[in-house]
Design an enzyme around this catalytic site. Structure first.
Site, PDB file in Angstrom:
ATOM      1  N   CYS A  15       0.835  -1.191   0.000  1.00 50.66           N
ATOM      2  CA  CYS A  15       0.000   0.000   0.000  1.00 50.66           C
ATOM      3  C   CYS A  15       0.875   1.248   0.000  1.00 50.66           C
ATOM      4  CB  CYS A  15      -0.894  -0.035   1.239  1.00 50.66           C
ATOM      5  SG  CYS A  15      -2.030   1.335   1.376  1.00 50.66           S
ATOM      6  N   PRO A  16       0.596   2.198  -0.848  1.00 54.92           N
ATOM      7  CA  PRO A  16      -0.557   2.387  -1.737  1.00 54.92           C
ATOM      8  C   PRO A  16      -0.297   1.963  -3.182  1.00 54.92           C
ATOM      9  CG  PRO A  16       0.587   4.457  -1.614  1.00 54.92           C
ATOM     10  CD  PRO A  16       1.368   3.454  -0.750  1.00 54.92           C
TER      11      PRO A  16
END
Length: 87
Positions: A15-16
């Site tokens: 993430c992201p």
């Protein structure tokens, strides 16, 4: 009739990055096109569905697979910001 879908391997990214890379890839596809996104990031199970809802894409299928998830996404309609206004 089933529409063929490309596969986008985002395994190993955290993430992201899975959402950012999926966004960029989908932006280059025509509305209605389908894409399998493969991830190993556990947060993708939350992030990808939220991304699809926010961006107007259809999440057609979510599969828990060994080591991660696979998501089948159908590209939503072009958004106003993506429209080419250069006559």
């Amino acid at each position: 009739m089933e529409t063929a879908a490309d596969t986008f391997d985002l395994k190993g990214l955290n993430c992201p990055l899975p959402v950012l890379k999926a966004r960029k890839r989908l932006a280059g596809m025509r509305p209605g096109a389908r894409l399998w996104v493969e991830t190993t990031d556990p947060l993708a199970a939350i992030d990808i569905p939220a991304f699809c809802t926010q961006e107007g894409h259809r999440l057609l299928e979510t599969l828990a697979v060994s080591g991660g998830h696979s998501f089948l996404i159908e590209r939503g309609p072009a958004r106003l910001a993506e429209t080419d206004f250069s006559g």
